[in-house]
Scaffold this motif. Structure first.
Motif, PDB file in Angstrom:
ATOM      1  N   LYS A   1      12.042   0.945  -6.577  1.00 22.95           N
ATOM      2  CA  LYS A   1      13.057  -0.092  -5.637  1.00 22.95           C
ATOM      3  C   LYS A   1      12.133  -0.740  -4.718  1.00 22.95           C
ATOM      4  CE  LYS A   1      17.435   1.923  -7.151  1.00 22.95           C
ATOM      5  NZ  LYS A   1      18.512   3.013  -6.997  1.00 22.95           N
ATOM      6  N   MET A   2      11.359  -0.037  -4.082  1.00 19.28           N
ATOM      7  CA  MET A   2      10.846  -0.489  -2.635  1.00 19.28           C
ATOM      8  C   MET A   2       9.783  -1.628  -3.279  1.00 19.28           C
ATOM      9  SD  MET A   2       9.422   2.264  -0.324  1.00 19.28           S
ATOM     10  CE  MET A   2       8.525   1.473   0.819  1.00 19.28           C
ATOM     11  N   ALA A   3       9.023  -1.288  -4.598  1.00 21.37           N
ATOM     12  CA  ALA A   3       8.151  -2.236  -5.099  1.00 21.37           C
ATOM     13  C   ALA A   3       9.000  -3.477  -5.515  1.00 21.37           C
ATOM     14  CB  ALA A   3       7.431  -1.572  -6.444  1.00 21.37           C
ATOM     15  N   ARG A   4       9.932  -3.185  -6.267  1.00 20.02           N
ATOM     16  CA  ARG A   4      10.551  -4.543  -6.805  1.00 20.02           C
ATOM     17  C   ARG A   4      11.276  -5.326  -5.842  1.00 20.02           C
ATOM     18  NH1 ARG A   4      14.195  -3.621 -12.284  1.00 20.02           N
ATOM     19  NH2 ARG A   4      14.176  -5.944 -11.890  1.00 20.02           N
ATOM     20  N   SER A   5      11.544  -4.749  -4.562  1.00 17.25           N
ATOM     21  CA  SER A   5      12.071  -5.709  -3.686  1.00 17.25           C
ATOM     22  C   SER A   5      11.071  -6.163  -2.661  1.00 17.25           C
ATOM     23  CB  SER A   5      13.139  -4.998  -2.920  1.00 17.25           C
ATOM     24  OG  SER A   5      12.391  -3.983  -1.915  1.00 17.25           O
TER      25      SER A   5
ATOM     26  N   TRP B   1      -1.034 -10.708  -4.953  1.00 17.12           N
ATOM     27  CA  TRP B   1      -1.844  -9.479  -4.727  1.00 17.12           C
ATOM     28  C   TRP B   1      -0.965  -8.134  -4.304  1.00 17.12           C
ATOM     29  CZ3 TRP B   1      -0.634  -7.857   0.023  1.00 17.12           C
ATOM     30  CH2 TRP B   1      -0.051  -9.051   0.828  1.00 17.12           C
ATOM     31  N   ALA B   2       0.151  -7.978  -4.338  1.00 17.97           N
ATOM     32  CA  ALA B   2       0.827  -7.085  -3.875  1.00 17.97           C
ATOM     33  C   ALA B   2       1.098  -5.868  -4.974  1.00 17.97           C
ATOM     34  CB  ALA B   2       2.412  -7.320  -3.695  1.00 17.97           C
ATOM     35  N   TRP B   3       1.015  -6.077  -6.141  1.00 18.62           N
ATOM     36  CA  TRP B   3       1.146  -5.101  -7.501  1.00 18.62           C
ATOM     37  C   TRP B   3      -0.524  -4.498  -7.488  1.00 18.62           C
ATOM     38  CZ3 TRP B   3       5.514  -3.077  -9.298  1.00 18.62           C
ATOM     39  CH2 TRP B   3       6.534  -3.810  -8.981  1.00 18.62           C
TER      40      TRP B   3
ATOM     41  N   ALA C   1      -3.951   0.125  -6.859  1.00 20.15           N
ATOM     42  CA  ALA C   1      -5.159   0.661  -6.274  1.00 20.15           C
ATOM     43  C   ALA C   1      -5.011   1.717  -5.214  1.00 20.15           C
ATOM     44  CB  ALA C   1      -5.978  -0.696  -5.486  1.00 20.15           C
ATOM     45  N   ALA C   2      -3.862   1.592  -4.501  1.00 16.90           N
ATOM     46  CA  ALA C   2      -3.690   2.750  -3.669  1.00 16.90           C
ATOM     47  C   ALA C   2      -3.223   4.035  -4.329  1.00 16.90           C
ATOM     48  CB  ALA C   2      -2.356   2.330  -2.608  1.00 16.90           C
ATOM     49  N   LEU C   3      -2.439   3.692  -5.401  1.00 17.18           N
ATOM     50  CA  LEU C   3      -1.996   4.849  -5.980  1.00 17.18           C
ATOM     51  C   LEU C   3      -3.052   5.588  -6.884  1.00 17.18           C
ATOM     52  CD1 LEU C   3       0.953   4.698  -8.763  1.00 17.18           C
ATOM     53  CD2 LEU C   3      -0.887   6.066  -9.221  1.00 17.18           C
ATOM     54  N   ILE C   4      -4.136   4.789  -7.420  1.00 13.70           N
ATOM     55  CA  ILE C   4      -5.135   5.582  -8.046  1.00 13.70           C
ATOM     56  C   ILE C   4      -6.117   6.105  -7.029  1.00 13.70           C
ATOM     57  CG2 ILE C   4      -7.235   4.887  -9.493  1.00 13.70           C
ATOM     58  CD1 ILE C   4      -5.616   2.716 -10.667  1.00 13.70           C
TER      59      ILE C   4
ATOM     60  N   THR D   1       0.951  -1.231   0.112  1.00 12.16           N
ATOM     61  CA  THR D   1       0.091   0.156   0.019  1.00 12.16           C
ATOM     62  C   THR D   1       0.914   1.203  -0.054  1.00 12.16           C
ATOM     63  OG1 THR D   1      -1.386  -1.334   1.377  1.00 12.16           O
ATOM     64  CG2 THR D   1      -1.983   0.997   1.172  1.00 12.16           C
ATOM     65  N   VAL D   2       2.087   0.981   0.809  1.00 12.04           N
ATOM     66  CA  VAL D   2       2.884   2.367   0.981  1.00 12.04           C
ATOM     67  C   VAL D   2       3.626   2.526  -0.334  1.00 12.04           C
ATOM     68  CG1 VAL D   2       4.986   2.923   2.202  1.00 12.04           C
ATOM     69  CG2 VAL D   2       2.964   2.216   3.367  1.00 12.04           C
ATOM     70  N   VAL D   3       3.891   1.707  -1.271  1.00  9.96           N
ATOM     71  CA  VAL D   3       4.340   1.758  -2.465  1.00  9.96           C
ATOM     72  C   VAL D   3       3.419   2.553  -3.194  1.00  9.96           C
ATOM     73  CG1 VAL D   3       5.034   0.594  -4.773  1.00  9.96           C
ATOM     74  CG2 VAL D   3       5.852  -0.310  -2.421  1.00  9.96           C
TER      75      VAL D   3
END
Lengths: 194, 186
Positions: free
Chosen positions: B133-137, B143-145, B150-153, A127-129
């Motif tokens: 970088k946080m997303a890739r690691s 379900w993470a992506w 969803a949070a971004l939008i 979520t933070v990402v």
């Protein structure tokens, strides 16, 4: 007076909900200060982030201090009240960490490896990402009512801004250039080219 | 609290002030400096340091501040926590304040406008890079992506406050974790 209370409350919430460090905090500050309260414009906020990245210390603290000063100074024109503003945002930001960390120190052996705690964190990390991504998007695009999307012209006035953006992205992602060096270089390039 | 000799509050303040004054680039840059100080002074057993960093990372707030609170508290209790936190934040507080006061008078200077025209798009790139970088690691499960997207939008397009999003996700994740625990025990 009410602005001070609003600032204090807002930054207390930001401090309490920042999971994942300084950049996550930037997304919360951006959402509250620019999107919700309209205390600062996108470009003013972007300038503050740039200065905060170049100044020693945690980026989140620097941004909070600067925003507190800037919001009050813009409204009152008084340096003294601006200093009080920066004091209230900085204090409010640190206070939740303080209270929560004191609890954590007491219970720290029990929290580690607790499956419920790990489960909550597993949900919060992605979520933070997304929240950090939203901060970057909101400094680039403005979403009006309906499906009205426009560019934040103050941050991207013409095509040359995209060259700056692209070069900085490549240099930071693959070139491992430090943010400070990139900000200094882009300021110098701006002085020469514009 | 059995610290090797009692560390004075002033000393705690000064050590953390030095760390705060000399780390540029935020919280993560501060960790190695704090670790080095702790090791050098034998303030905290070396094997405890990774735990302190991990816990400071998962608690809300800024990493550097959380580490200062943790270390200060372990050494001198509540007064120690206050001294260490003040030390870590005061130098940057004063510096930023000085810059803010000077800069607000220079904002309309044509040179400043030119420099910031170059800097602003770079700041956006500098927020994007750590996010990727946080997303890739960190985004390891399927379900993470979608959750990140969803949070971004929700925040950028729909204008929902991140606070609500974090609260909702934490509630759902907590419920799921509790249900899984109960299911596993049966």
């Amino acid at each position: 007076m009410t602005v001070f209370l609003q600032l204090f409350f807002t930054f207390f919430i930001i401090g309490a909900f920042t999971i994942g460090g300084g950049y996550a905090m930037l997304s919360l500050i951006q959402a509250e200060v620019v999107t919700q309260h309209h205390w600062l414009s996108e470009s003013a906020f972007t300038d503050i982030v740039a200065v905060s990245q170049m100044t020693p210390g945690p980026v989140g603290i620097n941004t909070a201090t600067y925003v507190g000063y800037e919001v009050i100074y813009a409204q009152s024109g008084s340096h003294f009240l601006g200093i009080l503003g920066s004091l209230s945002t900085t204090l409010a930001l640190v206070l939740p960490s303080f209270l929560i960390m004191l609890l954590v120190v007491h219970f720290y052996t029990r929290m580690k490896g607790n499956p419920i705690y790990e489960g909550v964190m597993a949900g919060l990390r992605p979520t933070v990402v997304g929240l950090i991504g939203a901060a970057a998007v909101l400094l680039t695009l403005r979403f009006g009512p309906g499906l009205d999307v426009s560019l934040v012209k103050e941050n991207f006035p013409d095509w040359s801004s995209w060259v700056f953006f692209g070069l900085a992205f490549v240099a930071s992602y693959w070139g491992k250039f430090s943010p400070i060096l990139l900000i200094v270089l882009s300021a110098a390039a701006g002085l020469i080219l514009y | 609290m059995t610290a090797p000799g009692r560390v004075s509050l002033l000393r705690l303040f000064l050590v953390f002030a030095r760390v705060g004054a000399f780390t540029i680039g935020g919280g993560y840059a501060m960790i190695p400096l704090i670790e080095a100080e702790m090791k050098k002074r034998k303030w905290i057993p070396v094997e405890e340091l990774p735990d302190i960093v991990a816990l400071s990372q998962s608690a809300p707030g800024l990493l550097a501040v959380n580490i200062s609170i943790f270390a200060g508290y372990r050494l001198r209790g509540l007064p120690g926590a206050i001294a260490a936190t003040l030390g870590a934040t005061l130098p940057s507080f004063l510096m930023i304040l000085a810059i803010a006061m000077v800069f607000s008078g220079f904002k309309d200077n044509p040179w400043v406008i030119k420099a910031f025209r170059g800097v602003r798009p770079v700041v956006v790139a500098l927020i994007l890079v750590p996010m990727i970088k946080m997303a890739r690691s960190g985004n390891r499960s399927w379900w993470a992506w979608p959750l990140s997207a969803a949070a971004l939008i929700a925040v950028s397009v729909l204008g929902i406050s991140p606070v609500w999003i974090l609260l909702c996700v934490a509630t759902v994740a907590y419920t799921l974790a509790v249900m899984r625990e109960k299911g596993g025990r049966r």
